[in-house]
Design an enzyme around this catalytic site. Sequence first.
Site, PDB file in Angstrom:
ATOM      1  N   LYS A 254      15.257  -0.746  19.826  1.00 52.38           N
ATOM      2  CA  LYS A 254      14.684  -0.932  21.313  1.00 52.38           C
ATOM      3  C   LYS A 254      12.934  -1.133  20.802  1.00 52.38           C
ATOM      4  O   LYS A 254      12.489  -0.552  20.100  1.00 52.38           O
ATOM      5  CB  LYS A 254      14.556   0.128  22.222  1.00 52.38           C
TER       6      LYS A 254
ATOM      7  N   ARG B  92      29.424   2.382  25.568  1.00 51.56           N
ATOM      8  CA  ARG B  92      30.690   1.971  26.013  1.00 51.56           C
ATOM      9  C   ARG B  92      31.487   2.147  24.884  1.00 51.56           C
ATOM     10  O   ARG B  92      32.790   2.361  25.032  1.00 51.56           O
ATOM     11  CB  ARG B  92      30.695   0.388  26.350  1.00 51.56           C
TER      12      ARG B  92
END
Length: 483
Positions: free
Chosen positions: A266, A340
């Site tokens: 990030k 996920r």
Amino acid sequence: MSSIGFASSTKTLLKGAKTIAVIGATSVFHKRRFPKLLGKKLDALAVELATTIDAGDLGASATTLTGGDPGILGVGVLPDTVSRHNAASRAECVRRVIGGLKSGKGKLAVVLVVDDPAHILPQAIAVGRCFPQYSGKSSGKQRRVQLFAVDRKGQPIKPDAGVVGTVAAVRDSAELVDTPPSELDPETFAARARALLDGLDVQIEEIVGDELATRGLGGIHAVGRAAVSAPRMLIASHAPAEFEGQRHIALVGKGVTYDTGGLHLKPRGGMEGMKCDMGGAAAVLGAFRVLVQGRCPHRVSLVLCVAENAIGPTAFKPDDILTMHSGKTVEINNTDAEGRLLLADGVSWAARELQADTVINAATLTGAQMISTGVVHAGIVCNDAELEQAMVAAGHLSGDLVHPMLFAPELFKQEFSSQIADMCNSVRNRANAQSACAAQFVYNHLDGVELRWGHVDLAGPAFRKDRGTGFGVALLAALVSSL
């Protein structure tokens, strides 16, 4: 650090209070209808102060000096009506008006004038969200807050043990979200979970490190294997003594204690605050605790999928192919779509190993959730219409509002197409219902299993203005209790 409690009487409430606040709908603050609460002088002052306020759509507040004790009087005026997608308890309005009153020192006493006893829980949670438990400040100053609920006639309403326990669980879950990664890694998160469940009638198992891979949990293992603290899955189960043929409901939570984004690192500004990425795990932990304490009639299981998405020589890489617990293979095309992978293993474990008939997962899964449903409503996806309706109803009851997103496997499976594996882990087109697609990825790993499944993406409401809220605890507890 602040504390929240309920007073047994107005006398107890006022004892030692520096500020007293009365919260109620606009129509409560009418000279002829205002209940007898604080004595003739303060009651009259509260009504007069309220006349200076326009509640608007979201509520408003004001304070004044009393010239006596307590020294400050505040009123929070709520709108009389709300839209159909808002909660009748006006919990969000309560949070806003308390936020406008909370400055000051010493004990704060709050009188909640409620239209319905069921509104006490969401309003109490809303007050608590303005006074977080966690503080890393050296001053160590505390704020004591006491609540007292009455009906419109001024008759006291005593909250039951479920309300008190749920408020405490919400605050504990918010504290976990607020705890910095220097104090909360996968190992310490699991230890905190065990401590919060200590003394309850639950069985706990923990699968740690390379044993995850051995037992087929390739997603959790890959995401967390580069971190100093090993990834893990913590499973807790509770079955009531009279359990026989009742529902078995599993709560599965994404517990990324810190998310760097992995090798798809990030950027600055995108990584700060990523201690919140275990908000889903904190929510299901709190809900499980409430349900066990409240003697839920169903068999209930808790699955915490916990990892730190770190970088290092052993980090999972773009182009890797992982074999998940479901048996499905996943080509990695985004290491920052890691949550996920945890959830996919978690729901598959709940369905195939625990054999739950209903699986509910919660996660701070996508930033796009806030684009879809905002910062107040979590986004939900369900494979069952009745379960979807029950989740919406639980949101209105608890004050943790949710709104349905699309469940359309035939439209969204294609977004994860891979040339060399069963699927990729991130969508091809980020403009195509991204949050619903993320839920679809999780559902892909329930292929071939008959059950009811619900997904809660609480990225926005779980972490507001850089503080954890404990969102999801009351929602999930109310939902499971209603099934």
